[in-house]
Design an enzyme around this catalytic site. Structure first.
Site, PDB file in Angstrom:
ATOM      1  N   LYS A 100      49.568  25.723  37.238  1.00 13.66           N
ATOM      2  CA  LYS A 100      48.220  25.679  36.667  1.00 13.66           C
ATOM      3  C   LYS A 100      47.930  24.277  36.151  1.00 13.66           C
ATOM      4  O   LYS A 100      48.625  23.766  35.263  1.00 13.66           O
ATOM      5  CB  LYS A 100      48.063  26.689  35.532  1.00 13.66           C
ATOM      6  N   ASP A 123      43.599  36.352  25.034  1.00 10.52           N
ATOM      7  CA  ASP A 123      42.712  36.444  26.195  1.00 10.52           C
ATOM      8  C   ASP A 123      43.246  37.495  27.170  1.00 10.52           C
ATOM      9  O   ASP A 123      43.267  37.281  28.381  1.00 10.52           O
ATOM     10  CB  ASP A 123      42.583  35.086  26.895  1.00 10.52           C
ATOM     11  N   LEU A 138      45.265  29.485  44.257  1.00 14.25           N
ATOM     12  CA  LEU A 138      45.318  30.898  43.877  1.00 14.25           C
ATOM     13  C   LEU A 138      44.062  31.322  43.139  1.00 14.25           C
ATOM     14  O   LEU A 138      43.705  32.499  43.134  1.00 14.25           O
ATOM     15  CB  LEU A 138      46.547  31.172  43.009  1.00 14.25           C
ATOM     16  N   GLY A 139      43.411  30.396  42.488  1.00  7.73           N
ATOM     17  CA  GLY A 139      42.207  30.739  41.739  1.00  7.73           C
ATOM     18  C   GLY A 139      41.810  29.602  40.816  1.00  7.73           C
ATOM     19  O   GLY A 139      42.518  28.600  40.686  1.00  7.73           O
ATOM     20  N   ALA A 140      40.675  29.756  40.183  1.00  8.34           N
ATOM     21  CA  ALA A 140      40.181  28.759  39.242  1.00  8.34           C
ATOM     22  C   ALA A 140      39.387  29.463  38.169  1.00  8.34           C
ATOM     23  O   ALA A 140      38.803  30.525  38.391  1.00  8.34           O
ATOM     24  CB  ALA A 140      39.306  27.728  39.957  1.00  8.34           C
ATOM     25  N   GLY A 151      38.098  28.970  33.576  1.00  8.52           N
ATOM     26  CA  GLY A 151      37.771  28.086  32.476  1.00  8.52           C
ATOM     27  C   GLY A 151      38.942  27.245  32.002  1.00  8.52           C
ATOM     28  O   GLY A 151      38.742  26.195  31.407  1.00  8.52           O
TER      29      GLY A 151
END
Length: 460
Positions: free
Chosen positions: A46, A140, A24-26, A28
């Protein structure tokens, strides 16, 4: 499947009990995968940075943060489902939200306007309010951490940034995104909920204009503008712009709380002013409106009494601000599971005098809408409830108090036509708040509806 989402040779087929489908994404914090559990339910898995599991202290701290995050109400957040921080690699599992991030959506289709912008502001403010009430600070909050699902915006990645702070010295990374970090976060000062308020203002400005209010050519310039420069919010429409301006105040004490922001967005606070802000207006409004609030809600009850007091004494329970027909809609992830009642230990006729006062908050409904809610608890008198945005008011009557201290109440709506007339409420007093869960009376499709609320006592 796009090339960017396809699994790579180094990606695992399983993480814990979850089968991995695609990336799905990457970022930090680690790599996020789409996975499925044994029942085929899609989840987001995750995999965290290796240093998260570098030592027992870090793992234990992270585990505590995740345990708290699992208590956050899930109506505007991606719910935490599981975590294994002793696995190799460590991972957490959350609800999968099928939709783009706010960052992606604005890049693709441009800024949000009108009702879409207001819904985004309300949804994200609701999520941050729930996160703060669970004792967490997101730290965040940014456009990439707002997912736009079919049922509205969902905030993700809350509850882990603080744990990641513990590894920042190891990784030499700053936890947060500079353009959405509060000045105190950049300076390394103590970080509290006010930092999320600042980030919310910056995110809403981004949604309305397509750019960060502190955008600049370099990270150094961005940090300089956040600490000492004026935000560029010229494209944010009024009156939202004044609220965003107050949220972007440099000093944390000058910002409103997220709950004050939410109440203003829902129309139950005065319009913000640059010199005094929502917080000052809210304090003034509390003092001005206390008498009129008692009079308005009590007046509705008196009028209803004149027309039919017997209705109040029936065994039917009242409704919590559900719009007629709304309860038949199977809602979002807010639906509250029914549980077996705790043993009955007493049947008091009144709520405790210690709860006397005016309590306000937001009712989060499983049909996806949020409504302001007010409860007036008076000594030696009936407890009143109202839903100002719907024009509804009624009565709460104690049915019993369970062994765990929870009150079971019945509610009868006696004024207004936009609320279900009868329903059942549970009320659990907390630390300066009342935690409510609502179900309507009845059977069939109606029972798919539920709602939750956290109410706070108004100041004198």
């Amino acid at each position: 499947m796009t090339a960017s989402s396809a699994l790579r040779g180094s990606d695992p087929a399983f993480i814990g009990p979850y089968r991995i489908v695609r990336r799905l994404g990457a970022g930090g914090q680690g790599i996020v995968y789409l996975g499925t559990d044994d029942a085929g339910t899609q989840v987001a898995v995750k995999v965290l940075r290796p240093e998260i599991a570098a030592d027992e202290t870090t793992r234990s701290r992270f585990a505590r943060e995740v345990a708290i995050a699992q208590r956050v109400a899930s109506f505007c957040t991606a719910q935490f489902l599981a975590a294994d921080l002793w696995s190799d690699p460590p991972y957490i599992v959350t609800e999968y939200v099928d939709g783009p991030s706010l960052q992606e959506e604005v890049a693709r289709n441009g800024p949000r306007t009108g009702a879409a912008l207001h819904r985004l502001a309300v949804g994200t403010a609701t999520a941050l309010t729930a996160i703060h009430e669970a004792g967490l600070v997101h730290r965040d909050f940014k456009p990439g951490n707002v997912l736009l699902g079919a049922d509205g915006p969902r905030v993700i990645d809350f509850g882990i940034a603080r744990a990641l702070d513990a590894t920042a010295t190891v990784s030499s990374q700053v936890v947060g995104t500079p353009a959405y970090m509060a000045p105190e976060q950049i300076k390394g000062a103590e970080i509290g909920p006010a930092a999320d308020v600042f980030a919310w203002g910056a995110v809403v400005a981004f949604a309305a204009t397509g750019r960060s209010p502190f955008a600049a050519d370099s990270t150094h310039a961005v940090l300089y503008r956040v600490i000492g420069g004026e935000p560029d919010i010229a494209g944010v429409p009024d009156p939202l712009r004044a609220l965003v301006a107050r949220c972007l105040a440099k000093e944390p004490a000058e910002r409103p709380t997220m709950r004050e922001v939410l109440m203003w967005l829902l129309g139950s606070a005065d319009s913000p002013d640059r010199e005094t802000g929502p917080r000052s207006h809210a304090v003034a409004a509390r003092r001005r409106s206390r008498r009129t609030l008692y009079a308005a809600v009590a007046g509705a009850a008196v009028l209803a009494l004149a027309g039919g007091a017997a209705l109040w004494l029936t065994n039917g329970a009242g409704s919590a601000a559900k719009e007629t027909g709304g309860g038949t809609t199977a809602g979002r992830a807010t639906t509250v599971a029914r549980t077996t009642s705790s043993p009955q230990v007493s049947t008091p006729s009144r709520l405790p005098r210690t709860l006397t006062g005016v309590w306000e908050g937001v009712l989060a409904q499983s049909n996806g809408t949020n409504r302001p809610m007010t409860v007036v608890i008076r000594p030696n008198a009936r407890t009143l409830v109202s839903y100002p945005s719907l024009g509804c008011a009624g009565l709460l009557t104690v049915v019993r108090r369970d062994a765990d201290g929870q009150f079971v109440l019945r509610e009868t709506i006696v004024k207004g036509t936009k609320c279900t007339r009868q329903g059942r409420l549970t009320m659990r007093p907390g630390d300066g708040k009342l935690l409510l869960t609502y179900f309507p009376n009845g059977s069939g499709d109606e029972m798919a509806y539920s709602a939750t609320a956290t109410l706070y006592r108004k100041g004198v």
